[in-house]
Design a protein around this motif. Structure first.
Motif, PDB file in Angstrom:
ATOM      1  N   TYR A 180     -31.153 -11.601  27.817  1.00 18.63           N
ATOM      2  CA  TYR A 180     -29.775 -12.048  27.982  1.00 18.63           C
ATOM      3  C   TYR A 180     -29.651 -13.507  27.539  1.00 18.63           C
ATOM      4  CZ  TYR A 180     -29.818  -7.988  31.086  1.00 18.63           C
ATOM      5  OH  TYR A 180     -29.965  -6.725  31.617  1.00 18.63           O
ATOM      6  N   ARG A 181     -28.585 -13.798  26.843  1.00 18.33           N
ATOM      7  CA  ARG A 181     -28.307 -15.178  26.469  1.00 18.33           C
ATOM      8  C   ARG A 181     -27.680 -15.870  27.674  1.00 18.33           C
ATOM      9  NH1 ARG A 181     -28.099 -17.526  21.603  1.00 18.33           N
ATOM     10  NH2 ARG A 181     -28.165 -15.485  20.593  1.00 18.33           N
ATOM     11  N   SER A 183     -26.956 -19.774  29.943  1.00 20.51           N
ATOM     12  CA  SER A 183     -26.712 -21.213  29.799  1.00 20.51           C
ATOM     13  C   SER A 183     -27.912 -22.014  30.298  1.00 20.51           C
ATOM     14  CB  SER A 183     -25.465 -21.619  30.600  1.00 20.51           C
ATOM     15  OG  SER A 183     -25.628 -21.307  31.976  1.00 20.51           O
ATOM     16  N   ASN A 184     -28.975 -21.326  30.729  1.00 22.74           N
ATOM     17  CA  ASN A 184     -30.216 -21.983  31.137  1.00 22.74           C
ATOM     18  C   ASN A 184     -31.363 -21.455  30.286  1.00 22.74           C
ATOM     19  OD1 ASN A 184     -31.428 -19.569  32.529  1.00 22.74           O
ATOM     20  ND2 ASN A 184     -29.617 -19.829  33.817  1.00 22.74           N
ATOM     21  N   THR A 185     -32.569 -21.939  30.553  1.00 20.35           N
ATOM     22  CA  THR A 185     -33.725 -21.594  29.709  1.00 20.35           C
ATOM     23  C   THR A 185     -34.598 -20.497  30.297  1.00 20.35           C
ATOM     24  OG1 THR A 185     -35.028 -23.347  30.755  1.00 20.35           O
ATOM     25  CG2 THR A 185     -33.820 -23.920  28.738  1.00 20.35           C
ATOM     26  N   SER A 186     -34.083 -19.724  31.237  1.00 20.40           N
ATOM     27  CA  SER A 186     -34.890 -18.677  31.868  1.00 20.40           C
ATOM     28  C   SER A 186     -35.364 -17.650  30.844  1.00 20.40           C
ATOM     29  CB  SER A 186     -34.092 -17.990  32.972  1.00 20.40           C
ATOM     30  OG  SER A 186     -32.918 -17.395  32.456  1.00 20.40           O
ATOM     31  N   LYS A 187     -36.624 -17.233  30.994  1.00 22.46           N
ATOM     32  CA  LYS A 187     -37.235 -16.283  30.074  1.00 22.46           C
ATOM     33  C   LYS A 187     -38.044 -15.252  30.853  1.00 22.46           C
ATOM     34  CE  LYS A 187     -37.572 -19.564  26.234  1.00 22.46           C
ATOM     35  NZ  LYS A 187     -36.669 -20.533  26.889  1.00 22.46           N
ATOM     36  N   ASN A 188     -38.304 -14.133  30.220  1.00 20.76           N
ATOM     37  CA  ASN A 188     -39.208 -13.128  30.769  1.00 20.76           C
ATOM     38  C   ASN A 188     -40.611 -13.433  30.267  1.00 20.76           C
ATOM     39  OD1 ASN A 188     -37.045 -11.704  31.978  1.00 20.76           O
ATOM     40  ND2 ASN A 188     -36.657 -10.624  30.063  1.00 20.76           N
ATOM     41  N   ILE A 189     -41.555 -13.569  31.179  1.00 21.15           N
ATOM     42  CA  ILE A 189     -42.897 -14.004  30.791  1.00 21.15           C
ATOM     43  C   ILE A 189     -43.668 -12.894  30.093  1.00 21.15           C
ATOM     44  CG2 ILE A 189     -45.067 -14.955  31.622  1.00 21.15           C
ATOM     45  CD1 ILE A 189     -43.548 -15.999  34.083  1.00 21.15           C
ATOM     46  N   LEU A 190     -43.705 -11.708  30.712  1.00 17.22           N
ATOM     47  CA  LEU A 190     -44.519 -10.601  30.212  1.00 17.22           C
ATOM     48  C   LEU A 190     -43.660  -9.355  30.050  1.00 17.22           C
ATOM     49  CD1 LEU A 190     -47.526 -11.031  32.669  1.00 17.22           C
ATOM     50  CD2 LEU A 190     -47.527 -11.655  30.247  1.00 17.22           C
ATOM     51  N   PRO A 191     -43.822  -8.612  28.966  1.00 19.07           N
ATOM     52  CA  PRO A 191     -43.059  -7.369  28.830  1.00 19.07           C
ATOM     53  C   PRO A 191     -43.457  -6.318  29.864  1.00 19.07           C
ATOM     54  CG  PRO A 191     -44.639  -7.620  27.040  1.00 19.07           C
ATOM     55  CD  PRO A 191     -44.621  -8.917  27.772  1.00 19.07           C
ATOM     56  N   ASN A 203     -35.646 -14.126  33.210  1.00 21.73           N
ATOM     57  CA  ASN A 203     -34.365 -14.099  32.497  1.00 21.73           C
ATOM     58  C   ASN A 203     -33.472 -12.994  33.043  1.00 21.73           C
ATOM     59  OD1 ASN A 203     -33.005 -12.682  29.728  1.00 21.73           O
ATOM     60  ND2 ASN A 203     -32.617 -14.874  30.010  1.00 21.73           N
ATOM     61  N   ASN A 204     -34.048 -11.824  33.275  1.00 22.75           N
ATOM     62  CA  ASN A 204     -33.290 -10.723  33.880  1.00 22.75           C
ATOM     63  C   ASN A 204     -32.771 -11.129  35.253  1.00 22.75           C
ATOM     64  OD1 ASN A 204     -34.299  -9.386  31.652  1.00 22.75           O
ATOM     65  ND2 ASN A 204     -35.618  -8.005  32.800  1.00 22.75           N
ATOM     66  N   HIS A 205     -33.618 -11.799  36.019  1.00 19.45           N
ATOM     67  CA  HIS A 205     -33.247 -12.191  37.383  1.00 19.45           C
ATOM     68  C   HIS A 205     -32.112 -13.213  37.380  1.00 19.45           C
ATOM     69  CE1 HIS A 205     -33.434 -13.342  41.544  1.00 19.45           C
ATOM     70  NE2 HIS A 205     -33.803 -14.564  41.242  1.00 19.45           N
ATOM     71  N   HIS A 206     -32.152 -14.155  36.460  1.00 19.02           N
ATOM     72  CA  HIS A 206     -31.073 -15.150  36.409  1.00 19.02           C
ATOM     73  C   HIS A 206     -29.757 -14.520  35.954  1.00 19.02           C
ATOM     74  CE1 HIS A 206     -32.371 -19.290  37.367  1.00 19.02           C
ATOM     75  NE2 HIS A 206     -33.593 -18.791  37.177  1.00 19.02           N
ATOM     76  N   LYS A 207     -29.841 -13.472  35.167  1.00 24.66           N
ATOM     77  CA  LYS A 207     -28.624 -12.765  34.757  1.00 24.66           C
ATOM     78  C   LYS A 207     -28.065 -11.951  35.913  1.00 24.66           C
ATOM     79  CE  LYS A 207     -25.489 -11.003  31.991  1.00 24.66           C
ATOM     80  NZ  LYS A 207     -24.358 -11.837  31.495  1.00 24.66           N
ATOM     81  N   HIS A 208     -28.940 -11.303  36.669  1.00 22.71           N
ATOM     82  CA  HIS A 208     -28.506 -10.443  37.780  1.00 22.71           C
ATOM     83  C   HIS A 208     -29.272 -10.847  39.052  1.00 22.71           C
ATOM     84  CE1 HIS A 208     -26.460  -7.852  34.898  1.00 22.71           C
ATOM     85  NE2 HIS A 208     -27.577  -7.756  34.196  1.00 22.71           N
ATOM     86  N   PRO A 209     -28.966 -12.006  39.635  1.00 17.29           N
ATOM     87  CA  PRO A 209     -29.749 -12.492  40.779  1.00 17.29           C
ATOM     88  C   PRO A 209     -29.652 -11.623  42.023  1.00 17.29           C
ATOM     89  CG  PRO A 209     -27.806 -13.857  40.433  1.00 17.29           C
ATOM     90  CD  PRO A 209     -27.908 -12.950  39.249  1.00 17.29           C
TER      91      PRO A 209
END
Length: 241
Positions: A180-181, A183-191, A203-209
């Motif tokens: 998800y794009r 406004s912060n730099t959150s990323k998924n570490i491992l697939p 990144n998923n968590h910041h999109k859907h906390p």
């Protein structure tokens, strides 16, 4: 070999309580449980985190502030406020303790529905208890270590809870992929998250906390959420969503 079995069990057990109890229950209220089971989880945190025991109340409060101020100067644990992961871990520790002792206050809206067992925290959180735990770890290493270099893992054992928090929060705002794009730099570490109980999908968590399952794509697997489903079937918790 026995020492590495101990370290592996310690890693996953400590991270389980930090992921499921501190993060998903305390910070996000993603499930409910009785006061009895809440206190069982407190005891689980104490046994698995030992000398790095973290107050569920303070962790939950700090993490809510992280979501409210992600990557900003007010973020209590952002890699964008420190030049390396060790300084970030020290900054996180300082911000945590300031919240714990009340030196730093937070708006009341961030304090709602946080678990609180003040008497137990006073026992588990003091330096005497932490020193006793370090003595336990030294005893375990003396019993299980078969070479001098294995003692190099002792500091990681002593600060296990803090180390796990640093690993997720530094890496997940520095390296990885994005579903998800934001406004912060959150990323998924491992697939495929085999290390962090589903916390790798940051990144998923910041999109859907407020979504219990951090996995979004077909190949992502959230061990924490699957564990929560088992706990729900056992009647220990009730997932809200």
């Amino acid at each position: 070999m026995a020492l590495f079995i101990f370290i592996t069990i310690h890693w996953y057990a400590s991270l389980f309580f930090q992921s499921v109890f501190h993060h998903r229950y305390a910070a996000h209220n993603l499930f409910t449980m009785s006061k009895f089971w809440e206190r069982v989880f407190y005891l689980g945190c104490f046994i698995t985190q030992g000398s790095s025991y973290i107050s569920a109340y303070t962790y939950g409060l700090m993490h809510r502030l992280h979501h409210a101020h992600t990557d900003k100067p007010e973020d209590p644990h952002s890699p964008h406020n420190d030049p390396n992961p060790f300084l970030m871990m020290w900054t996180t520790r300082t911000n945590y303790f300031h919240l714990y002792i009340g030196k730093t206050d937070a708006p009341e809206k961030y304090k709602k529905n946080l678990p609180d067992w003040e008497r137990f925290d006073r026992f588990a959180h003091n330096y005497i208890t932490r020193i006793l735990w370090i003595g336990v770890y030294v005893g375990i290493y003396a019993l299980l270590a078969t070479a001098w270099w294995q003692w190099l893992f002792l500091p990681a054992t002593i600060i296990m809870g803090s180390l796990q928090g640093m690993a997720v929060n530094w890496w997940a705002h520095k390296f990885g992929y994005e579903n998800y794009r934001m406004s912060n730099t959150s990323k998924n570490i491992l697939p495929v998250d085999f290390l962090f109980w589903g916390e790798a999908y940051h990144n998923n968590h910041h999109k859907h906390p407020q979504r219990p399952n951090n996995a979004s794509r077909w190949f992502e697997w959230d061990m924490g959420f699957q564990t929560m489903r088992v706990l729900e079937k056992l009647g220990i918790i009730r997932i809200k969503v």
